[in-house]
Design a protein around this motif. Structure first.
Motif, PDB file in Angstrom:
ATOM      1  N   LEU A  11       1.834  31.034 126.474  1.00 50.54           N
ATOM      2  CA  LEU A  11       1.095  31.124 127.839  1.00 50.54           C
ATOM      3  C   LEU A  11       0.666  29.942 128.309  1.00 50.54           C
ATOM      4  CD1 LEU A  11      -0.882  34.528 127.312  1.00 50.54           C
ATOM      5  CD2 LEU A  11       1.190  34.246 128.769  1.00 50.54           C
ATOM      6  N   ARG A  12      -0.014  29.202 127.225  1.00 55.31           N
ATOM      7  CA  ARG A  12      -0.609  27.802 127.417  1.00 55.31           C
ATOM      8  C   ARG A  12       0.553  26.859 128.058  1.00 55.31           C
ATOM      9  NH1 ARG A  12      -2.467  25.761 122.158  1.00 55.31           N
ATOM     10  NH2 ARG A  12      -0.297  24.613 122.098  1.00 55.31           N
ATOM     11  N   LEU A  13       1.706  26.891 127.403  1.00 57.68           N
ATOM     12  CA  LEU A  13       2.774  26.063 127.669  1.00 57.68           C
ATOM     13  C   LEU A  13       3.775  26.419 128.884  1.00 57.68           C
ATOM     14  CD1 LEU A  13       4.068  25.254 124.227  1.00 57.68           C
ATOM     15  CD2 LEU A  13       2.849  23.798 125.337  1.00 57.68           C
ATOM     16  N   ARG A  14       4.029  27.730 129.267  1.00 57.92           N
ATOM     17  CA  ARG A  14       4.940  28.016 130.161  1.00 57.92           C
ATOM     18  C   ARG A  14       4.387  28.893 131.393  1.00 57.92           C
ATOM     19  NH1 ARG A  14       7.573  24.370 128.090  1.00 57.92           N
ATOM     20  NH2 ARG A  14       8.137  24.717 125.976  1.00 57.92           N
ATOM     21  N   TRP A  15       2.972  29.063 131.485  1.00 53.73           N
ATOM     22  CA  TRP A  15       2.515  30.017 132.634  1.00 53.73           C
ATOM     23  C   TRP A  15       1.385  28.973 133.323  1.00 53.73           C
ATOM     24  CZ3 TRP A  15       1.483  35.614 131.683  1.00 53.73           C
ATOM     25  CH2 TRP A  15       2.571  36.568 131.269  1.00 53.73           C
ATOM     26  N   SER A  16       1.430  29.132 134.655  1.00 56.77           N
ATOM     27  CA  SER A  16       0.258  28.425 135.291  1.00 56.77           C
ATOM     28  C   SER A  16      -1.032  28.719 134.737  1.00 56.77           C
ATOM     29  CB  SER A  16       0.049  28.770 136.917  1.00 56.77           C
ATOM     30  OG  SER A  16      -0.194  30.295 136.641  1.00 56.77           O
ATOM     31  N   PRO A  17      -2.126  27.773 134.948  1.00 56.52           N
ATOM     32  CA  PRO A  17      -3.445  28.077 134.183  1.00 56.52           C
ATOM     33  C   PRO A  17      -4.168  29.318 134.664  1.00 56.52           C
ATOM     34  CG  PRO A  17      -3.235  25.745 135.062  1.00 56.52           C
ATOM     35  CD  PRO A  17      -1.912  26.510 135.573  1.00 56.52           C
ATOM     36  N   ALA A  47      12.137  40.720 125.320  1.00 51.09           N
ATOM     37  CA  ALA A  47      12.093  40.399 127.015  1.00 51.09           C
ATOM     38  C   ALA A  47      11.171  39.245 126.856  1.00 51.09           C
ATOM     39  CB  ALA A  47      11.285  41.766 127.610  1.00 51.09           C
ATOM     40  N   LEU A  48      11.244  38.422 127.862  1.00 49.09           N
ATOM     41  CA  LEU A  48      10.518  37.088 128.007  1.00 49.09           C
ATOM     42  C   LEU A  48       9.005  37.916 128.501  1.00 49.09           C
ATOM     43  CD1 LEU A  48      12.958  34.997 130.123  1.00 49.09           C
ATOM     44  CD2 LEU A  48      12.298  34.689 127.799  1.00 49.09           C
ATOM     45  N   PRO A  49       7.993  37.031 128.382  1.00 47.69           N
ATOM     46  CA  PRO A  49       6.672  37.659 128.628  1.00 47.69           C
ATOM     47  C   PRO A  49       6.358  37.853 130.159  1.00 47.69           C
ATOM     48  CG  PRO A  49       6.543  35.873 126.956  1.00 47.69           C
ATOM     49  CD  PRO A  49       8.022  35.840 127.417  1.00 47.69           C
ATOM     50  N   THR A  50       5.917  38.917 130.276  1.00 45.13           N
ATOM     51  CA  THR A  50       5.220  39.368 131.659  1.00 45.13           C
ATOM     52  C   THR A  50       4.113  39.870 131.895  1.00 45.13           C
ATOM     53  OG1 THR A  50       6.081  41.529 131.436  1.00 45.13           O
ATOM     54  CG2 THR A  50       7.838  39.733 132.410  1.00 45.13           C
ATOM     55  N   LEU A  51       3.429  39.632 132.762  1.00 42.58           N
ATOM     56  CA  LEU A  51       2.117  40.432 132.938  1.00 42.58           C
ATOM     57  C   LEU A  51       2.265  41.964 132.737  1.00 42.58           C
ATOM     58  CD1 LEU A  51       0.294  38.575 136.008  1.00 42.58           C
ATOM     59  CD2 LEU A  51      -0.284  38.647 133.708  1.00 42.58           C
ATOM     60  N   ARG A  52       3.067  42.521 133.220  1.00 40.45           N
ATOM     61  CA  ARG A  52       3.522  43.930 132.978  1.00 40.45           C
ATOM     62  C   ARG A  52       3.363  44.215 131.620  1.00 40.45           C
ATOM     63  NH1 ARG A  52       9.230  46.935 133.207  1.00 40.45           N
ATOM     64  NH2 ARG A  52       8.613  48.929 132.484  1.00 40.45           N
ATOM     65  N   GLY A 103      -3.517  36.149 131.264  1.00 40.61           N
ATOM     66  CA  GLY A 103      -2.662  37.010 130.202  1.00 40.61           C
ATOM     67  C   GLY A 103      -3.220  36.758 128.906  1.00 40.61           C
ATOM     68  N   ARG A 104      -4.250  36.045 128.578  1.00 45.26           N
ATOM     69  CA  ARG A 104      -4.826  35.826 127.446  1.00 45.26           C
ATOM     70  C   ARG A 104      -5.931  37.060 127.461  1.00 45.26           C
ATOM     71  NH1 ARG A 104      -4.184  30.255 128.295  1.00 45.26           N
ATOM     72  NH2 ARG A 104      -6.369  30.277 129.207  1.00 45.26           N
ATOM     73  N   PRO A 126       8.064  47.584 127.240  1.00 42.90           N
ATOM     74  CA  PRO A 126       9.156  46.545 127.816  1.00 42.90           C
ATOM     75  C   PRO A 126       9.540  45.417 126.795  1.00 42.90           C
ATOM     76  CG  PRO A 126       7.467  46.340 129.188  1.00 42.90           C
ATOM     77  CD  PRO A 126       6.991  47.554 128.247  1.00 42.90           C
ATOM     78  N   GLU A 127       8.260  44.982 126.128  1.00 42.87           N
ATOM     79  CA  GLU A 127       8.772  43.672 125.312  1.00 42.87           C
ATOM     80  C   GLU A 127       9.816  43.773 124.307  1.00 42.87           C
ATOM     81  OE1 GLU A 127       6.350  40.608 122.496  1.00 42.87           O
ATOM     82  OE2 GLU A 127       5.286  42.576 123.052  1.00 42.87           O
ATOM     83  N   GLU A 128      10.025  45.107 123.650  1.00 43.30           N
ATOM     84  CA  GLU A 128      10.945  45.253 122.835  1.00 43.30           C
ATOM     85  C   GLU A 128      12.312  46.006 123.166  1.00 43.30           C
ATOM     86  OE1 GLU A 128       9.018  47.903 119.681  1.00 43.30           O
ATOM     87  OE2 GLU A 128       7.851  46.281 119.068  1.00 43.30           O
ATOM     88  N   LEU A 129      12.292  46.080 124.591  1.00 46.15           N
ATOM     89  CA  LEU A 129      13.543  46.613 125.265  1.00 46.15           C
ATOM     90  C   LEU A 129      14.290  47.847 124.518  1.00 46.15           C
ATOM     91  CD1 LEU A 129      15.318  43.004 125.080  1.00 46.15           C
ATOM     92  CD2 LEU A 129      14.145  43.990 127.086  1.00 46.15           C
TER      93      LEU A 129
END
Length: 309
Positions: free
Chosen positions: A256-262, A132-137, A268-269, A162-165
């Motif tokens: 997270l640094r590149l693709r999510w808002s600060p 899966a693409l990363p999510t807060l869940r 996430g971190r 959910p990450e490993e589907l």
């Protein structure tokens, strides 16, 4: 004759595995192909040995270890095939994996990116070829330790891990959010349009990043169950050692640094740190020698992600 597919492989001190994997691929497929191998400064004669074993292959020996994605970008510059097949050296094809992927891609070129199934040595699916693409869940589940429970209790997997589907049916072709760089077929023109792998990553999550950006261009990665590899896993990165876990976490934090808002990236971190702290704390209470304890001590380094190139 222009090859249909360019087989790309990055090797770092995996000479014997690489030669075995490439030999098996050659024997298994009748597709017109070329092989491009990039050696990441192994310093053990790997590049020379691979070149001697495959005189027709292109072997590039790099002076420094620049990581997986950047080395694949080097290899892609030497490729002339319509398709690029990325494959790890610690793998073994089950039948004609190249032919199976090409056949599906030729019939369904609109997907752009394709993977097969990666298997444990016993033949069971390792659930790592698509993810899966990363999510807060996902990160909340990791922070609470629920993802570990979901990995151990099969029926809870789709809810807690959910990450490993784990709920995905891997017996029929189906669209997936992202595919692993361990086994990835991608149209060369799409790879070029994406600029290859984002160079900010040294290892891990660069494949997820590539798929996320490919979605924006209209690609839809797909799982082709007829294509399968046995995967040893971690041959170049230390198995399930603290070092590998730290590298995985660095990749996640770079994404997270590149693709999510600060703000979202900071959350996430924090969730990743909480999950590592929970596992390290439990291990300390039980006086167990767990890899999570040194990973927790190294959190300042991996929370920063990989340094920009």
């Amino acid at each position: 004759m222009t090859p249909t597919v360019s087989v790309l492989m990055v090797s770092y001190r995996t000479c014997e595995l690489a030669i075995r994997a490439l030999s098996a691929l050659e024997k298994a497929t009748a597709a017109a192909h070329e092989m491009v191998i990039v050696d990441n400064a192994s310093g053990d004669g790997s590049a020379e040995a691979i070149a001697a074993a495959f005189p027709a292959a292109t072997v590039e020996a790099l002076p420094d270890n620049i990581g997986f994605g950047r080395a694949m970008n080097h290899g892609a510059r030497h490729a002339s095939g319509e398709w690029l097949l990325l494959v790890n050296p610690d793998t073994e094809p089950v039948g004609d994996v190249v032919g199976a992927l090409l056949a599906y891609a030729s019939a369904h070129p609109e997907h752009g990116i394709y993977t097969g199934r990666t298997l444990h040595p016993d033949g069971t699916d390792d659930l790592r070829s698509c993810l899966a693409l990363p999510t807060l869940r996902q990160y909340v589940s990791f922070a609470l330790g629920l993802s570990t429970l979901g990995r151990r209790v099969r029926w809870l997997g789709p809810l807690l891990n959910p990450e490993e589907l784990p709920g995905y049916d891997r017996t029929t072709p189906r669209a997936v959010p992202a595919v692993s760089g361990c086994l990835m077929l991608i149209r060369r023109d799409l790879f070029t349009a994406l600029g290859g792998f984002t160079p900010d990553y040294f290892m891990y999550s660069e494949d997820v990043d590539l798929c996320a950006r490919a979605h924006a261009l209209g690609a839809q990665p797909v799982l082709v169950p007829e294509a399968a590899l046995r995967h040893l896993g971690g041959a170049a990165s230390g198995g399930t050692s603290p070092r590998k876990i730290e590298m995985l976490l660095r990749g996640k934090c770079t994404y997270l640094r590149l693709r999510w808002s600060p703000g979202r990236a900071a959350l996430g971190r924090a969730l990743l740190a909480a999950g590592v702290g929970l596992r390290a704390g439990i291990a300390a209470l039980l006086r167990r020698n767990s890899p999570w304890r040194p990973v927790w001590r190294a959190r300042r380094a991996w929370l920063a992600g990989w340094p920009a190139p």
